[in-house]
Write a protein that holds these residues in place. Structure first.
Motif, PDB file in Angstrom:
ATOM      1  N   UNK A   1     -12.048 -29.984  40.997  1.00  0.00           N
ATOM      2  CA  UNK A   1     -11.291 -29.930  39.746  1.00  0.00           C
ATOM      3  C   UNK A   1     -10.258 -28.815  39.835  1.00  0.00           C
ATOM      4  N   UNK A   2      -8.982 -29.153  39.719  1.00  0.00           N
ATOM      5  CA  UNK A   2      -7.947 -28.113  39.678  1.00  0.00           C
ATOM      6  C   UNK A   2      -7.857 -27.561  38.258  1.00  0.00           C
ATOM      7  N   UNK A   3      -7.537 -26.270  38.163  1.00  0.00           N
ATOM      8  CA  UNK A   3      -7.514 -25.636  36.845  1.00  0.00           C
ATOM      9  C   UNK A   3      -8.858 -25.757  36.155  1.00  0.00           C
ATOM     10  N   UNK A   4      -9.929 -25.525  36.918  1.00  0.00           N
ATOM     11  CA  UNK A   4     -11.264 -25.854  36.430  1.00  0.00           C
ATOM     12  C   UNK A   4     -12.094 -24.718  35.879  1.00  0.00           C
ATOM     13  N   UNK A   5     -11.540 -23.512  35.775  1.00  0.00           N
ATOM     14  CA  UNK A   5     -12.359 -22.373  35.362  1.00  0.00           C
ATOM     15  C   UNK A   5     -12.353 -22.116  33.868  1.00  0.00           C
ATOM     16  N   UNK A   6     -11.467 -22.772  33.132  1.00  0.00           N
ATOM     17  CA  UNK A   6     -11.375 -22.538  31.694  1.00  0.00           C
ATOM     18  C   UNK A   6     -10.838 -23.797  31.015  1.00  0.00           C
ATOM     19  N   UNK A   7     -10.929 -23.813  29.684  1.00  0.00           N
ATOM     20  CA  UNK A   7     -10.366 -24.915  28.916  1.00  0.00           C
ATOM     21  C   UNK A   7     -11.022 -26.252  29.216  1.00  0.00           C
ATOM     22  N   UNK A   8     -10.227 -27.310  29.194  1.00  0.00           N
ATOM     23  CA  UNK A   8     -10.749 -28.652  29.488  1.00  0.00           C
ATOM     24  C   UNK A   8     -11.366 -28.680  30.877  1.00  0.00           C
ATOM     25  N   UNK A   9     -10.755 -27.989  31.831  1.00  0.00           N
ATOM     26  CA  UNK A   9     -11.283 -27.986  33.189  1.00  0.00           C
ATOM     27  C   UNK A   9     -12.707 -27.473  33.267  1.00  0.00           C
ATOM     28  N   UNK A  10     -12.997 -26.395  32.560  1.00  0.00           N
ATOM     29  CA  UNK A  10     -14.367 -25.866  32.564  1.00  0.00           C
ATOM     30  C   UNK A  10     -15.341 -26.849  31.938  1.00  0.00           C
ATOM     31  N   UNK A  11     -14.937 -27.475  30.841  1.00  0.00           N
ATOM     32  CA  UNK A  11     -15.820 -28.442  30.184  1.00  0.00           C
ATOM     33  C   UNK A  11     -16.066 -29.642  31.098  1.00  0.00           C
ATOM     34  N   UNK A  12     -15.044 -30.071  31.811  1.00  0.00           N
ATOM     35  CA  UNK A  12     -15.223 -31.137  32.795  1.00  0.00           C
ATOM     36  C   UNK A  12     -16.214 -30.696  33.876  1.00  0.00           C
ATOM     37  N   UNK A  13     -16.051 -29.481  34.376  1.00  0.00           N
ATOM     38  CA  UNK A  13     -16.954 -28.982  35.409  1.00  0.00           C
ATOM     39  C   UNK A  13     -18.390 -28.948  34.910  1.00  0.00           C
ATOM     40  N   UNK A  14     -18.588 -28.451  33.690  1.00  0.00           N
ATOM     41  CA  UNK A  14     -19.936 -28.382  33.125  1.00  0.00           C
ATOM     42  C   UNK A  14     -20.556 -29.764  32.996  1.00  0.00           C
TER      43      UNK A  14
END
Length: 262
Positions: free
Chosen positions: A17-30
């Protein structure tokens, strides 16, 4: 396999996931982690990465500026060496870009928005495809925006990139279908959170109205009269990585409560 079982994501997916540490990206990662996936995120913000690593210990997190081709290449080197393959690419990194009339937007602002929102998605796809061709469940998911299906006054660089992402996605779906790689785009609408707060504030200043009035104006544009959440977007992303979606490709799927206009 029952219909209900088909709604569960494929087990053991390797997800980048690019841009995955915060925002929508973090929620996607979780969400992918909860589904049992092996997740690798990259992000430009060291503080966000530090917070992500603390929250999800053991999850691979790499610092990368997606406007830099060499740093993207380095992300895939990590993916190959530490993960050993790729099943799902989530092309998520992006910026809001400037708010203003086309005559006030600088060339530098335009180029930065194009580089981060669009060129980075090309570069991630370029490096991901050889790995996805080795996967049994190859899927490329592009995060676009409702601004990829509607015009967006005062936000022309952002809207231009989001329309282009949809074109990129549809072209790749046709190109990669013979390799059994599915390619789709999610078009989030007005998503609750700090980023949207900033967008509303900037637009209110641009047109000279109170921020509260601008927030209500945004809600008035939505058929369901409510913002969506990052979790709504993540739920659709998980569905697209399930057997139930095995024949879903080339689609620009809005998750927006039906935004009628921008």
């Amino acid at each position: 396999m029952s219909v209900l079982q088909r709604l569960q994501p494929y087990p053991g997916l390797r997800v980048l996931i690019s841009g995955g540490a915060a925002g929508i990206g973090e929620v996607l990662a979780a969400a992918y982690l909860e589904a049992g996936a092996q997740v690798h995120v990259c992000d430009v913000s060291e503080p966000a990465l530090a917070a992500f690593r603390a929250k999800y210990p053991g999850t691979l997190a790499t610092c990368a500026d997606v406007s830099d081709a060499a740093q993207i290449e380095a992300v895939f080197k990590v993916q190959r060496e530490q993960v050993g393959g790729l099943d799902v690419l989530v092309n998520n990194a992006g910026i809001a870009g400037p708010t203003g009339g086309i005559d006030s937007i600088s060339d530098a602002e335009w180029q930065a928005t194009i580089n981060i929102n669009l060129t980075a998605q090309y570069r991630f796809a370029h490096h991901a495809v050889p790995m996805l061709k080795q996967s049994s469940h190859g899927h490329m998911l592009h995060i676009a925006s409702v601004a990829g299906r509607l015009g967006y006054a005062w936000r022309t660089p952002y809207a231009a990139t989001k329309w282009a992402i949809v074109g990129l996605m549809k072209s790749l779906a046709a190109e990669l279908g013979a390799s059994d790689i599915r390619v789709n785009a999610l078009l989030p609408g007005i998503v609750e959170g700090p980023r949207m707060d900033g967008v509303i504030r900037a637009r209110a200043e641009q047109v000279g109205v109170p921020e509260a009035a601008m927030r209500q104006e945004y809600l008035n544009k939505i058929s369901l009269k409510r913002m969506v959440t990052a979790e709504d977007v993540a739920a659709m992303a998980l569905f697209l990585c399930s057997p139930a979606a095995r024949n879903v490709t080339g689609q620009a799927i809005s998750v927006d409560g039906n935004v009628e206009y921008l």
